[in-house]
Design a protein around this motif. Structure first.
Motif, PDB file in Angstrom:
ATOM      1  N   HIS A 236      -2.741  -1.809  -5.164  1.00  0.00           N
ATOM      2  CA  HIS A 236      -3.391  -1.170  -4.020  1.00  0.00           C
ATOM      3  C   HIS A 236      -2.561  -0.023  -3.449  1.00  0.00           C
ATOM      4  CE1 HIS A 236      -5.987  -4.618  -4.311  1.00  0.00           C
ATOM      5  NE2 HIS A 236      -5.067  -5.454  -3.873  1.00  0.00           N
TER       6      HIS A 236
ATOM      7  N   GLU B 193       0.824  -1.204   0.000  1.00  0.00           N
ATOM      8  CA  GLU B 193       0.000   0.000   0.000  1.00  0.00           C
ATOM      9  C   GLU B 193       0.864   1.262   0.000  1.00  0.00           C
ATOM     10  OE1 GLU B 193      -3.563  -2.218   2.540  1.00  0.00           O
ATOM     11  OE2 GLU B 193      -2.175  -0.846   3.531  1.00  0.00           O
TER      12      GLU B 193
ATOM     13  N   SER C 255      -8.129   0.782  -2.729  1.00  0.00           N
ATOM     14  CA  SER C 255      -8.405  -0.642  -2.559  1.00  0.00           C
ATOM     15  C   SER C 255      -7.273  -1.241  -1.737  1.00  0.00           C
ATOM     16  CB  SER C 255      -8.517  -1.356  -3.909  1.00  0.00           C
ATOM     17  OG  SER C 255      -7.287  -1.302  -4.602  1.00  0.00           O
ATOM     18  N   SER C 256      -7.453  -2.480  -1.312  1.00  0.00           N
ATOM     19  CA  SER C 256      -6.428  -3.132  -0.501  1.00  0.00           C
ATOM     20  C   SER C 256      -6.591  -4.636  -0.593  1.00  0.00           C
ATOM     21  CB  SER C 256      -6.535  -2.683   0.961  1.00  0.00           C
ATOM     22  OG  SER C 256      -7.730  -3.176   1.545  1.00  0.00           O
TER      23      SER C 256
END
Length: 383
Positions: free
Chosen positions: A233, A224, A262-263
């Motif tokens: 992501h 992330e 998003s992740s």
């Protein structure tokens, strides 16, 4: 010549037949298994639905012929390919490769590429155990086999009672303690302090000071923060917004609102945001470090963390700089990129925050968060 009434009726019946992955009768022979065949994608490494053959038509068009079974099957393959992340497809391919290897090793030449009985799956688990595979790896391989069995409408032998008990036995007999040490607040401050000494330039030091502090204080996964193979992501530059919060005693203090589109646990992209307030009395305030980096960052879109030349920082570079700083400090133990997330959870627990609150901050969906909390923590925690 206009089509006869009988031929039009036949086409209508063919188009209205429910799709079955194992159906190979009539014009329905070109199913997902054969055009393309997802289970065989491990041969060439292509994810179903990702090839050029999929999506050569406008899915929003109203002029698609309803009797074009090949078009419908390609759309099925495309949707199936988009149903899981690319990293999951890679795991499913490894599961098939491991199962093929098992069959060859024990001399089984019949039965295709998928298990034909629960006893064969049980032997596959035993084979992986003898090869020293971790319980988590075996579980992921079983999930991969289960996917392909269900896609084909076959019995899911991986759910058999014996198979589940064998996996449970493997977990109990081969418990592996996570050796990754948490990066606690005191360690983080020392790492940030030596970055100007281990980085190639002041810009790079400013970049990694911001990236490391954000990873810690926002409980972020490394994918992330920076890019990696198959990662989609990563925080984008456009997702950073500066705001002002009320300060004690009047006035305001700066803060940053960071959006994550998003992740790993948000594959559908519902998105979330987290707010970090400044700590004016800290020399390593994450808001101040991020603002300092943004001031010198090239004014381009894309990932938040990029080099001066515009290329995105990779996971490997993030890890390399971290290990250089750890080595420079002479710290002992196993530190990895996930140590920021482990350390954040540990520090929050030591500060008295509940497990539910930590789950919310770190976006954990299960009780696995408890494995991230390493208490009792040393005094170096600094909370």
């Amino acid at each position: 010549m206009p089509a006869s009434k009988n031929s039009r009726a036949k086409r209508a019946r063919r188009a209205s037949r429910p799709y079955s992955p194992g159906d190979s009768s009539g014009t329905g022979a070109r199913t997902v298994e054969k055009d393309p065949a997802p289970a065989e994608s491990s041969e060439d490494g292509e994810i179903p639905g990702s090839g050029a053959a999929c999506g050569r038509f406008d899915v929003t068009s109203t002029s698609i012929a309803v009797d074009s079974v090949a078009v419908l099957d390609r759309e099925i393959a495309r949707l199936l390919g988009d149903s899981v992340a690319s990293s999951t497809w890679a795991t499913y391919r490894r599961a098939l490769d491991a199962f093929r290897e098992f069959r060859v090793s024990v001399g089984i030449s019949q039965g295709g590429t998928l298990p034909v009985s629960a006893s064969e799956v049980a032997r596959f688990v035993a084979y992986l155990s003898l090869r020293g595979r971790a319980a988590s790896t075996v579980a992921s391989y079983l999930s991969g086999l289960a996917f392909w069995l269900r896609v084909r409408g076959l019995p899911c032998y991986t759910d058999d009672f014996l198979v589940r008990k064998l996996l449970g036995g493997l977990k109990r007999s081969r418990r592996v303690r996570d050796q990754r040490r948490p990066i606690l607040l005191g360690t983080l401050e020392r790492i940030l302090g030596v970055l100007p000494l281990v980085c190639s330039s002041i810009f790079e030091a400013t970049l990694f000071q911001a990236a490391f502090s954000l990873a810690f204080f926002a409980f972020l996964r490394v994918g992330e923060v920076v890019s990696g193979e198959g990662t989609r992501h990563t925080i984008q530059f456009g997702g950073v917004r500066w705001v002002e919060l009320p300060a004690e005693g009047g006035g305001t203090r700066p803060a940053v609102l960071v959006a994550l589109e998003s992740s790993k646990t948000d594959q559908l992209g519902r998105g979330c945001s987290f707010l970090l307030a400044s700590s004016p009395h800290s020399a390593f305030c994450p808001v101040g470090l991020l603002r300092a980096y943004v001031r010198v960052r090239p004014v381009v879109g894309g990932n938040l963390f990029i080099h001066f030349g515009g290329k995105a920082v990779t996971r490997q570079q993030f890890s390399s700089v971290l290990l250089k700083a750890i080595s420079f400090l002479g710290e002992e133990g196993t530190f990895r990129t996930h140590s920021f997330r482990i350390g954040a959870a540990t520090c929050a627990a030591a500060a008295g925050f509940s497990c539910e609150q930590i789950k919310l901050w770190g976006r954990w969906k299960s009780s696995c968060v408890q494995g991230y909390i390493r208490l009792p923590a040393p005094s170096a925690m600094g909370v």
